[in-house]
Design a protein around this motif. Structure first.
Motif, PDB file in Angstrom:
ATOM      1  N   LEU A  44       0.842  -1.190   0.000  1.00 40.18           N
ATOM      2  CA  LEU A  44       0.000   0.000   0.000  1.00 40.18           C
ATOM      3  C   LEU A  44       0.880   1.244   0.000  1.00 40.18           C
ATOM      4  CD1 LEU A  44      -2.697  -1.036   2.636  1.00 40.18           C
ATOM      5  CD2 LEU A  44      -3.056  -0.773   0.180  1.00 40.18           C
ATOM      6  N   SER A  45       0.397   2.283  -0.616  1.00 34.93           N
ATOM      7  CA  SER A  45       1.150   3.535  -0.636  1.00 34.93           C
ATOM      8  C   SER A  45       0.616   4.465   0.446  1.00 34.93           C
ATOM      9  CB  SER A  45       1.038   4.207  -2.011  1.00 34.93           C
ATOM     10  OG  SER A  45      -0.312   4.469  -2.331  1.00 34.93           O
ATOM     11  N   TYR A  46       1.525   5.101   1.130  1.00 33.57           N
ATOM     12  CA  TYR A  46       1.168   6.053   2.169  1.00 33.57           C
ATOM     13  C   TYR A  46       1.798   7.401   1.840  1.00 33.57           C
ATOM     14  CZ  TYR A  46      -0.026   1.851   4.813  1.00 33.57           C
ATOM     15  OH  TYR A  46      -0.567   0.663   5.209  1.00 33.57           O
ATOM     16  N   ALA A  47       1.133   8.441   2.236  1.00 27.67           N
ATOM     17  CA  ALA A  47       1.674   9.780   1.985  1.00 27.67           C
ATOM     18  C   ALA A  47       1.393  10.665   3.194  1.00 27.67           C
ATOM     19  CB  ALA A  47       1.049  10.381   0.734  1.00 27.67           C
ATOM     20  N   PHE A  48       2.449  11.258   3.726  1.00 35.34           N
ATOM     21  CA  PHE A  48       2.296  12.193   4.829  1.00 35.34           C
ATOM     22  C   PHE A  48       1.846  13.547   4.294  1.00 35.34           C
ATOM     23  CE2 PHE A  48       5.534   9.744   7.495  1.00 35.34           C
ATOM     24  CZ  PHE A  48       4.540   9.204   8.296  1.00 35.34           C
ATOM     25  N   THR A  49       0.850  14.121   4.928  1.00 37.18           N
ATOM     26  CA  THR A  49       0.465  15.487   4.584  1.00 37.18           C
ATOM     27  C   THR A  49       1.430  16.445   5.278  1.00 37.18           C
ATOM     28  OG1 THR A  49      -1.022  15.701   6.487  1.00 37.18           O
ATOM     29  CG2 THR A  49      -1.946  14.776   4.449  1.00 37.18           C
ATOM     30  N   GLY A  50       1.375  17.700   4.864  1.00 35.57           N
ATOM     31  CA  GLY A  50       2.247  18.692   5.491  1.00 35.57           C
ATOM     32  C   GLY A  50       2.007  18.792   6.987  1.00 35.57           C
ATOM     33  N   LEU A  51       0.729  18.699   7.393  1.00 39.47           N
ATOM     34  CA  LEU A  51       0.391  18.779   8.811  1.00 39.47           C
ATOM     35  C   LEU A  51       0.949  17.586   9.573  1.00 39.47           C
ATOM     36  CD1 LEU A  51      -1.103  20.149  11.131  1.00 39.47           C
ATOM     37  CD2 LEU A  51      -3.179  18.909  10.440  1.00 39.47           C
ATOM     38  N   GLN A  52       0.857  16.379   8.973  1.00 41.80           N
ATOM     39  CA  GLN A  52       1.379  15.182   9.640  1.00 41.80           C
ATOM     40  C   GLN A  52       2.892  15.254   9.799  1.00 41.80           C
ATOM     41  OE1 GLN A  52      -0.304  12.287   6.919  1.00 41.80           O
ATOM     42  NE2 GLN A  52      -1.788  11.601   8.443  1.00 41.80           N
ATOM     43  N   LYS A  53       3.578  15.725   8.756  1.00 39.70           N
ATOM     44  CA  LYS A  53       5.033  15.860   8.849  1.00 39.70           C
ATOM     45  C   LYS A  53       5.412  16.842   9.953  1.00 39.70           C
ATOM     46  CE  LYS A  53       6.185  14.753   4.035  1.00 39.70           C
ATOM     47  NZ  LYS A  53       6.755  15.277   2.762  1.00 39.70           N
ATOM     48  N   SER A  54       4.683  17.953  10.012  1.00 38.01           N
ATOM     49  CA  SER A  54       4.973  18.962  11.042  1.00 38.01           C
ATOM     50  C   SER A  54       4.714  18.397  12.433  1.00 38.01           C
ATOM     51  CB  SER A  54       4.111  20.209  10.812  1.00 38.01           C
ATOM     52  OG  SER A  54       4.369  20.775   9.547  1.00 38.01           O
ATOM     53  N   SER A  55       3.617  17.621  12.561  1.00 34.76           N
ATOM     54  CA  SER A  55       3.274  17.043  13.861  1.00 34.76           C
ATOM     55  C   SER A  55       4.328  16.046  14.313  1.00 34.76           C
ATOM     56  CB  SER A  55       1.904  16.361  13.784  1.00 34.76           C
ATOM     57  OG  SER A  55       0.893  17.280  13.430  1.00 34.76           O
ATOM     58  N   SER A  91       8.217   7.638   1.203  1.00 35.04           N
ATOM     59  CA  SER A  91       8.557   8.470   0.049  1.00 35.04           C
ATOM     60  C   SER A  91       8.874   7.630  -1.183  1.00 35.04           C
ATOM     61  CB  SER A  91       9.755   9.371   0.373  1.00 35.04           C
ATOM     62  OG  SER A  91       9.465  10.231   1.457  1.00 35.04           O
ATOM     63  N   VAL A  92       9.283   6.370  -0.969  1.00 39.23           N
ATOM     64  CA  VAL A  92       9.610   5.489  -2.094  1.00 39.23           C
ATOM     65  C   VAL A  92       8.317   4.900  -2.650  1.00 39.23           C
ATOM     66  CG1 VAL A  92      10.795   3.382  -2.798  1.00 39.23           C
ATOM     67  CG2 VAL A  92      11.850   4.915  -1.127  1.00 39.23           C
ATOM     68  N   PRO A  93       8.024   5.111  -3.922  1.00 39.36           N
ATOM     69  CA  PRO A  93       6.768   4.597  -4.489  1.00 39.36           C
ATOM     70  C   PRO A  93       6.758   3.070  -4.540  1.00 39.36           C
ATOM     71  CG  PRO A  93       8.179   5.479  -6.221  1.00 39.36           C
ATOM     72  CD  PRO A  93       8.823   5.845  -4.917  1.00 39.36           C
ATOM     73  N   PRO A  94       5.586   2.441  -4.411  1.00 40.88           N
ATOM     74  CA  PRO A  94       5.488   0.978  -4.497  1.00 40.88           C
ATOM     75  C   PRO A  94       5.928   0.479  -5.873  1.00 40.88           C
ATOM     76  CG  PRO A  94       3.446   1.951  -3.672  1.00 40.88           C
ATOM     77  CD  PRO A  94       4.278   3.074  -4.166  1.00 40.88           C
ATOM     78  N   GLN A  95       6.391  -0.763  -5.916  1.00 42.87           N
ATOM     79  CA  GLN A  95       6.803  -1.379  -7.171  1.00 42.87           C
ATOM     80  C   GLN A  95       5.657  -2.208  -7.747  1.00 42.87           C
ATOM     81  OE1 GLN A  95       9.962  -0.787  -8.545  1.00 42.87           O
ATOM     82  NE2 GLN A  95      10.009   0.693  -6.864  1.00 42.87           N
TER      83      GLN A  95
END
Length: 208
Positions: A44-55, A91-95
């Motif tokens: 599964l691909s996950y992506a942090f939002t700007g708010l999550q990264k800041s938190s 940050s690394v996309p799934p294969q």
């Protein structure tokens, strides 16, 4: 002495003849064929939002200052390293990987898992993707996990699997933790009203 040598040669000749005949008998792998193939991401691909990264960054800084204050700077470095690894991982996309249902089992990335090693399977929906879980008789891997991207593919895959292994029926309602980790269980009724070729489920079970 000559008689013993002759008897030994005769045994060796017979043994070789038996091995030659055995080699002529075709194995099930000689008749193996691909039943269905599909492609999907390997995870599964996950992506942090700007708010999550800041938190997360803020929490790391707070914990880092706390551990530094109590004289444990090593723990600060460990937490920072874990956060860095997590960010790199997402940050690394799934294969893209290819999976195949075959006469003798399931092949994924050139690794073949035979039907004899599989016990049961079920599917769940997680983050908009259908997850296929297969319990095995192996110590490792004890569970196979595949991703399926369309409902049409899931129906075909389930219709092929049910011919050899059973669909797991939940004995109790999933906990919130199970749903979070595995996804929401998909009732087999959605797949097995009829199989893709129109054969009722009762006739499919146990059919090779």
């Amino acid at each position: 002495m000559a008689s013993l040598k002759k008897e030994t040669n005769t045994k060796n000749t017979l043994q070789q003849a038996l091995e030659d005949e055995k080699a002529k008998i075709p194995s099930k792998y000689d008749f193996n064929k691909v039943l269905f193939a599909w492609e999907a991401n390997d995870r599964l691909s996950y992506a942090f939002t700007g708010l999550q990264k800041s938190s997360f960054t803020g929490l790391v800084i707070l914990f880092g200052l706390y551990f530094f204050w109590i004289g444990q700077p090593v723990l600060t470095l460990i937490i920072a390293a874990v956060l860095f690894i997590l960010i790199v991982f997402v940050s690394v996309p799934p294969q893209r990987v290819k999976h195949q249902l075959e006469s003798v089992g399931i092949r994924s990335q050139d690794q073949l898992y035979v039907w004899e090693d599989m016990q049961m399977f079920w599917m769940a929906e997680k983050n908009g993707v259908i997850m296929l879980y297969i319990e095995t008789r192996l110590n490792f891997p004890s569970r196979l996990i595949f991703m399926i991207e369309t409902y049409e593919e899931a129906v075909i895959i389930a219709g092929n699997l049910i011919r050899t292994i059973e669909y797991r029926v939940l004995s109790e309602k999933q906990s919130k933790m199970d749903v979070s980790l595995e996804g929401e269980y998909i009732n087999p009724v959605l797949f097995f009203g009829k199989s893709p070729d129109g054969v009722p489920l009762s006739q499919l079970k146990g059919k090779k």
